[in-house]
Enzyme design. Structure first.
Site, PDB file in Angstrom:
ATOM      1  N   HIS A 262       0.857  -1.181   0.000  1.00  0.00           N
ATOM      2  CA  HIS A 262       0.000   0.000   0.000  1.00  0.00           C
ATOM      3  C   HIS A 262       0.894   1.233   0.000  1.00  0.00           C
ATOM      4  CE1 HIS A 262      -2.891   3.022   1.091  1.00  0.00           C
ATOM      5  NE2 HIS A 262      -2.185   3.313   2.156  1.00  0.00           N
ATOM      6  N   ASP A 264       1.103   5.145  -0.259  1.00  0.00           N
ATOM      7  CA  ASP A 264       0.359   6.393  -0.242  1.00  0.00           C
ATOM      8  C   ASP A 264       0.855   7.288  -1.368  1.00  0.00           C
ATOM      9  OD1 ASP A 264      -1.421   6.136   2.018  1.00  0.00           O
ATOM     10  OD2 ASP A 264       0.375   6.099   3.259  1.00  0.00           O
ATOM     11  N   ASP A 374      -6.983   1.656   3.212  1.00  0.00           N
ATOM     12  CA  ASP A 374      -6.587   2.684   4.173  1.00  0.00           C
ATOM     13  C   ASP A 374      -7.481   3.912   4.157  1.00  0.00           C
ATOM     14  OD1 ASP A 374      -4.931   3.795   6.159  1.00  0.00           O
ATOM     15  OD2 ASP A 374      -3.673   4.795   4.694  1.00  0.00           O
ATOM     16  N   HIS A 578      -6.323   9.715  -0.307  1.00  0.00           N
ATOM     17  CA  HIS A 578      -6.818   9.777   1.066  1.00  0.00           C
ATOM     18  C   HIS A 578      -5.853  10.386   2.080  1.00  0.00           C
ATOM     19  CE1 HIS A 578      -5.015   5.602   1.090  1.00  0.00           C
ATOM     20  NE2 HIS A 578      -4.477   6.117   2.172  1.00  0.00           N
TER      21      HIS A 578
END
Length: 1006
Positions: A262, A264, A374, A578
C-alpha cells in the site's frame, strides 16, 4: 516433567539474535563506494549514471533532506567464493523499524537497467548463485534521503515536511557496503525457528502442540554449534522437519495472502517522491516474482502504474512482463485509493472510470473489486457507484481502527442509499502491512467474526505506506504456514481468487446498511481548508467545462477538449487521494496542491468561457448561463437566457442595534453583535432560530487530540468553548440587502457579509477569515427551532440520514460527520437547509429547552483547524467560505440551493440565447454530467439520478437530433442486462427508484 518453557524460549531468542542470524552472511569484503549528490530535484536515470563521482567512506554522513545521491559501488568477488551464493549488502543507514518512512534506493546496473529497490527490510542484491571467482561487480544506487517525519516520538512539529524549510543537514550515515557470502541453509534455519517460535507463542500454554514445538526447538538448538553455526545448520534443520510437516486441522482458518505494498500517493513525502517509491517497489516485486513461483502481488491505483509507464520505462517493461505472467495483478480499478467521504458524485464515478479504463487499455484486465484498505470511512452512496462501474466487491481495512465500536462482521453485504449491495471484506488480520508474523496470523484466526459460517479471510502482505512490498522472508514464512498444525493455513491468491472463494463459501452474509463510518480521523473533514476548497471548486468547474464544451461542440461545431479534460480530471482525482484531500500530508504536498488547483481553475475557466462565447456569439444582449441542474430565475438548466429584473430588499435599523433585512419572504434580524437572532419565514409564519439563541455564532475550541494531529478531533474538545460575540463593526453592506460584521480574536480576524437576496428565501453568509491561531478549532453555529430525530446529509448521488440523538455508542461516536453541499432538518411540513460551497465537517446536536419544552437542534459547520503535525503551518492565512441558511426548505430545496451556491451564474453579452443540450422535465431528477463520450465518437453522455429519495418518472429531451439512446455503465459501455430505453422522437422516459443512478448515451444523427 518440569516446566522449562521460559528457559527454552529465552534461549531461542538469544541464539537467534546473536549467533544464527549473523551467520547468514559468514564472510564479507568491503566494496569501494563513490557518490554524486544531485544539486536539486531528482535527475533522469541517464544523467545520474553519467554524473562524476567522488569517494565516500562507510560511516560518512550523506543526504540533505529530500535530496538524491547517486552511489557507485564496485568490487571483486574473491576467488575463494567461486561456486557460492554471493550478495551485495547495501545499508544506506536504515532503521529496520521504519520500512517506507526513511531513506530508500533503487539499484541499477551500469547500463541503466533496474535491479531492485533498497529498503530498511530489503538491503541485499544477489550477485551470483553460484558466483564466479574474480567477477567484477559494479552497481549504481539512486538513493533518496527522505527525512523521517513520523519518528519514535510521533506527531512532533517539524519543518522537514517541505524542502523549502527543511534545511541541508545530512540525514543519514552510510552503514555498510559489502560483498558477502549468503548461506541459504542458515537463512532457512532462521525462518524455521522464527515461524515455530512465533506459532508457539500463540498457542495455549497447556497445548500439546506447543510442547511438541518447544521440544523440537530445543533439540534443534542443541544441534547448533555456536562456534560453527554454518557447519551445523543443516543438522539443526533436520530436527525441525517433523514438527514443520504436521498438517493443519481440517477446521483451520484459511488465509489468502495477497502480496501488497500500500503506497500512499502522497503523505509524509511529496508526489514526486511517490513516483520513485513505486519504481523501487515494482522493481522489487518483479524480481521476487521471478524467484518465487507461488507468490502473487497485487497493486492498486492506476495513477501509480501510469507514473511508472511515464517516468520509468525501463521498470515498466518488467512490470508488463510480470502482468502477462498473471501474478502481478492490477487491483482496485480506481485512479487512486481516494477518500470516499468528500469527493463529489461525478468525481467518485470518475475514479472508477479512469482507473478501470487504464487497466483495460494497458492489459485488457477488468477489475471486479474496489481496493481501499486505508481510506478513512466510506460514504453511503459508494455501493451503487461500484456497481455502476461494473464491479461487485470491496476490500478495506481501516474500519478496524475505530476507537469506540467494533464492527460486527468481517465479510458482509454493504447496502447503499439506493439499495445496491456490494460483497465486502474487512481482513481480520487488522493490518494492510502483514509480514506473516505468527502473531498476525493467529490474530486473524481469533479475530474473524464470521466463524461457524465462514473461515476464509485475506491478508495484504508486504511493507506499505511508504512502499517496499513483500520480502523473501515473508514468502518463506508463508510457505511454512501453508499447512501447519496449530496455525491458520496460508495460500497466495489474487484478490479475485479470494473473493470468489469467499462468496462461494458464504453466499448469504449479513447486511450492513448505510455509511461505513470510521470512528477516528474525523478532523480530516476540515484540515487544510484550501485543499478542500480547491477540490470542490475543481469538481464544479469540470462539470461546467464538460457541459458547455459539449453544447458548443454539438451546436457550434467547436472542438471538444478531450485531452485537456482527461488530463485535468486525472489531476483532480489524484488530489482526492486519502492523505491529500483529507489534509493529512506534509506542507510540501499542500503547497503544491494549492498551486495545482489555481492552475486547473484557470484552464477550466478558459474552456468554459471559450465554449460560452461560441454559443452566445458576439452581441450586446445580456445573458446569464446557468450551469446548475435546475431552472434558476427563469433560465433553464444547462442553458442561457436574459436575466429578469431584480426586486428590492429592505434594510432598516433594528431597535437596540443591528439591522433588519426583509425581502417579503424572509425577515432576518441581525443584532448589535452581528448575530442572527431571528430568521422569520413570513409565508409559513415560522421562526427559524431557537428562542433565546443566536445563529451565525462563531465558536472557538481548543484542539489538541491525543494523537494524529491533522487527522483527529477528540470528543473532549467540546468541553471548552468560547463564543465569539464581540464585534468590532456591524455596519451596512455594499448593497441594500447586506450587513457587514467584523470580529477579531487572538491573532485572527473574521469579516462576514450577511445578505438577503431579492425573491429568495435564503440568507447568504460570506465569511472571510484571516486565521493565525494554533491548535484551535473554529465552528459556525446555527441553533434551530426544529424538532428532528434525524437529519439529511448530502453524499454521492443522493443523501442519507443520521440521528440527532446519542442513544447508543454508535450514534455518540458520530460527533463529527461529513456532508457535501447541504444539511437538511425538518418537521412534517417545514424544514431548514444549511448549504455551503466548500466545507464538509459538521456536527448536529439537540437539546430540550426548559422554558417551553421545545427542541433546539443545533447545526455547526467546521471552518478551520490549526494542527501542527505534519504541517506546522496548517491553514494559516486568509480563507473565504460561503454558506446559506434556507428556512422553509424541503429536501428538494436543499438539493437545489446546494447546487446554486456551488455553481453561480455566469454573465456575458452575446447575440442569442442558448437552449439546453438536454432537458429534464422533473425537478426531482438531477443531472450531474453532460459530456461527449470519451471514445471520441461524438455521442452525448448524460448522467443523472433521483435526488429526493422517492420514486419518480424522468423525461429527458435531447436538444439535437437523436438517432438512438443506450443505457450504459460509468465507462459508457452498454449494460447487458438493461432494457433498452425507448426513444420517442428526441425524448426518453424512465421510471427511477429512490436515488437510482442512470447513464444514457445518445447517438446523434448525421
Amino acid at each position: 516433567m518440569h516446566d522449562d518453557r521460559t528457559l527454552v524460549e529465552a534461549r531461542l531468542k538469544r541464539v537467534l539474535d546473536e549467533r544464527i542470524r549473523p551467520a547468514v552472511y559468514p564472510e564479507s569484503v568491503p566494496l569501494t563506494v563513490e557518490v554524486w549528490h544531485a544539486p536539486g530535484e531528482p535527475v533522469p536515470v541517464a544523467e545520474g549514471l553519467a554524473a562524476p563521482v567522488e569517494p565516500i567512506e562507510v560511516g560518512a554522513r550523506w543526504g540533505a533532506p529530500w535530496g538524491t545521491s547517486w552511489f557507485r559501488v564496485t568490487g571483486t568477488v574473491p576467488e575463494a567464493w567461486a561456486g557460492r551464493t554471493v550478495e551485495a549488502l547495501l545499508d544506506l543507514g536504515f532503521d529496520e523499524n521504519m520500512p517506507g518512512f526513511q531513506c530508500e534506493g533503487l539499484v541499477y546496473r551500469p547500463d541503466g537497467s533496474p535491479v531492485k529497490g533498497l529498503n530498511p527490510r530489503n538491503q541485499w542484491v544477489r550477485i551470483g548463485s553460484p558466483a564466479a571467482g574474480g567477477e567484477r561487480v559494479e552497481l549504481r544506487i539512486e538513493a533518496a534521503s527522505n527525512p523521517v517525519i513520523l519518528d519514535y516520538h510521533p506527531f512532533l512539529p517539524t519543518r522537514l515536511g517541505d524542502k523549502e524549510t527543511a534545511g541541508s543537514a545530512p540525514q543519514y550515515r552510510l552503514e555498510r557496503m559489502d560483498l558477502a557470502v549468503f548461506d541459504e541453509t542458515v537463512w532457512q534455519l532462521v525462518l524455521d525457528l522464527e515461524v515455530l517460535g512465533e506459532l508457539m507463542a500463540e498457542l495455549p500454554l497447556d497445548s500439546g502442540r506447543r510442547r511438541e514445538i518447544l521440544r523440537a526447538v530445543e533439540r534443534a538448538l542443541d544441534e547448533v554449534d555456536l562456534q560453527d553455526v554454518n557447519g551445523t545448520a543443516a543438522a539443526a534443520r533436520a530436527r525441525l522437519t517433523d514438527v514443520l510437516a504436521a498438517p493443519a486441522v481440517a477446521s483451520a482458518h484459511r488465509i489468502s495472502a495477497v502480496g501488497h505494498a500500500h503506497i500512499d500517493s502522497a503523505w509524509l513525502w511529496p508526489l514526486r517522491e511517490t513516483v520513485r517509491k513505486v519504481a523501487r517497489t515494482t522493481s522489487n516485486m518483479t524480481a521476487l516474482l521471478e524467484d518465487e513461483p507461488e507468490f502473487v502481488f497485487a497493486m492498486s491505483q492506476a495513477q501509480q502504474w501510469a507514473w511508472v509507464k511515464e517516468h520509468r520505462p525501463e521498470v515498466w517493461e518488467r512490470v508488463k512482463e510480470a502482468v502477462a505472467g498473471g501474478r502481478f495483478v492490477p487491483a482496485g480499478g480506481m485512479w487512486v485509493e481516494s477518500d470516499t467521504n468528500m469527493p463529489g458524485s461525478e468525481a467518485m464515478a470518475r475514479q472508477f472510470v479512469h482507473g478501470k479504463r487504464f487497466f483495460l487499455d494497458e492489459f485488457g484486465i477488468e477489475n471486479d473489486e474496489a481496493w481501499l484498505p486505508d481510506t478513512f470511512g466510506f460514504a453511503a452512496g459508494l455501493p451503487q457507484i461500484i456497481k455502476a462501474a461494473g464491479s461487485k466487491w470491496l476490500l478495506t481495512q481501516k474500519i478496524s481502527w475505530s476507537q469506540t465500536n467494533s464492527f460486527p462482521h468481517h465479510t458482509f453485504l454493504w447496502e447503499g442509499i439506493d439499495g445496491t449491495r456490494i460483497f465486502t471484506h474487512f481482513p481480520p488480520v487488522d493490518t494492510y502491512n502483514c509480514s506473516m508474523k505468527g502473531s498476525e496470523i493467529a490474530h486473524a484466526a481469533r479475530n474473524f467474526k464470521d466463524k461457524g459460517v465462514a473461515r476464509h479471510s485475506l491478508a495484504p502482505t508486504g511493507w506499505g505506506d511508504g512502499g517496499g512490498g513483500t520480502t523473501r522472508e515473508m514468502v518463506a514464512k508463508a510457505a511454512r504456514l501453508r499447512n501447519l498444525e496449530g496455525s491458520a493455513t496460508v495460500e497466495w491468491d489474487a484478490p479475485e481468487a479470494f473473493f470468489r472463494k469467499a462468496e462461494e463459501e458464504y453466499p448469504h452474509p449479513p447486511v450492513w446498511v448505510g455509511e461505513l463510518y470510521l470512528e477516528l480521523h474525523r478532523a480530516t473533514l476540515t484540515s487544510q481548508a484550501r485543499t478542500k476548497q480547491g477540490n470542490r471548486r475543481s469538481e464544479h468547474l469540470l462539470k461546467e467545462a464538460e457541459l458547455w464544451a459539449a453544447t458548443a461542440a454539438v451546436r457550434a461545431g467547436s472542438a471538444y477538449p478531450y485531452e485537456d479534460l482527461d488530463r485535468i480530471w486525472k489531476t483532480v482525482l489524484l488530489h482526492q487521494f486519502h492523505d491529500i484531500l483529507p489534509g493529512s500530508s506534509i506542507a510540501w504536498v499542500h503547497r503544491e496542491a494549492r498551486a495545482t488547483y489555481e492552475r486547473i481553475a484557470g484552464e477550466l475557466t478558459g474552456i468554459i468561457e471559450a465554449a460560452q462565447r461560441a454559443l452566445a456569439g458576439e452581441g450586446a444582449l445580456p445573458l446569464v448561463f446557468n450551469g446548475a441542474p435546475h431552472t434558476r430565475d427563469g433560465i433553464p438548466a444547462g442553458g442561457a437566457g436574459t436575466p429578469a429584473a431584480a426586486a428590492e430588499v429592505s434594510r432598516t435599523p433594528r431597535p437596540g442595534g443591528g439591522f433588519v433585512l426583509d425581502n417579503g419572504l424572509l425577515r432576518v434580524e441581525i443584532d448589535a453583535r452581528g448575530l442572527v437572532v431571528s430568521a422569520y419565514d413570513i409565508e409559513a409564519d415560522r421562526e427559524t432560530v431557537a428562542p433565546g439563541r443566536a445563529a451565525n455564532l462563531l465558536q472557538l475550541h481548543p484542539d489538541f487530540p491525543n494523537m494524529w494531529d491533522a487527522w483527529d478531533v477528540d470528543a473532549f474538545y467540546r468541553n471548552t468553548v468560547v463564543d465569539l460575540v464581540d464585534a468590532e463593526q456591524v455596519a451596512p453592506g455594499a448593497d441594500g440587502g447586506s450587513v457587514r460584521v467584523v470580529r477579531s480574536f487572538g491573532a485572527s480576524r473574521v469579516v462576514q457579509v450577511l445578505s438577503l437576496l431579492p425573491g429568495e428565501r435564503r440568507l447568504e453568509i460570506d465569511t472571510e477569515a484571516d486565521w493565525h491561531e494554533t491548535e484551535k478549532f473554529l465552528k459556525l453555529a446555527f441553533p434551530l427551532d426544529v424538532h428532528a430525530e434525524r437529519y439529511a446529509s448530502e453524499t454521492q448521488f443522493g443523501h442519507f440520514h443520521r440521528p440527532t440523538h446519542t442513544n447508543t455508542s454508535w450514534e455518540a461516536a458520530k460527533f463529527e460527520a461529513c456532508n457535501h453541499r447541504f444539511v437538511h432538518l425538518e418537521e412534517p411540513g417545514w424544514g431548514v437547509a444549511l448549504v455551503n460551497d466548500s466545507t464538509y465537517g459538521h456536527d448536529v446536536t439537540r437539546t430540550v429547552r426548559e422554558a417551553d419544552s421545545g427542541t433546539t437542534t443545533t447545526v455547526r459547520v467546521s471552518l478551520l483547524r490549526a494542527p501542527r503535525f505534519p504541517d506546522p503551518e496548517t491553514d494559516q492565512g486568509v480563507h473565504r467560505f460561503r454558506h446559506a441558511l434556507v428556512p422553509g426548505a424541503a429536501i428538494g430545496d436543499a438539493v437545489r440551493e446546494g447546487w446554486r451556491i456551488n455553481l453561480p451564474e455566469r454573465r456575458l453579452t452575446g447575440a442569442r440565447e442558448v437552449a439546453p443540450l438536454v432537458t429534464v422535465a422533473e425537478d426531482t431528477v438531477v443531472v450531474t454530467a453532460v459530456k461527449l463520450a470519451d471514445d471520441g465518437s461524438g455521442d452525448v453522455v448524460v448522467r443523472f439520478h433521483e435526488s429526493r429519495g422517492g420514486r419518480t418518472t424522468a423525461t429527458l429531451t435531447a436538444g439535437f437530433e437523436a438517432a438512438a439512446v443506450t443505457a450504459t455503465d460509468l465507462l459508457e459501455r452498454p449494460l447487458a442486462d438493461a432494457a433498452a430505453p425507448r426513444l420517442e422522437g428526441d425524448r426518453v422516459t424512465l421510471r427511477l427508484r429512490p436515488f437510482e443512478l442512470v447513464t444514457l448515451r445518445w447517438k446523434r444523427r448525421g
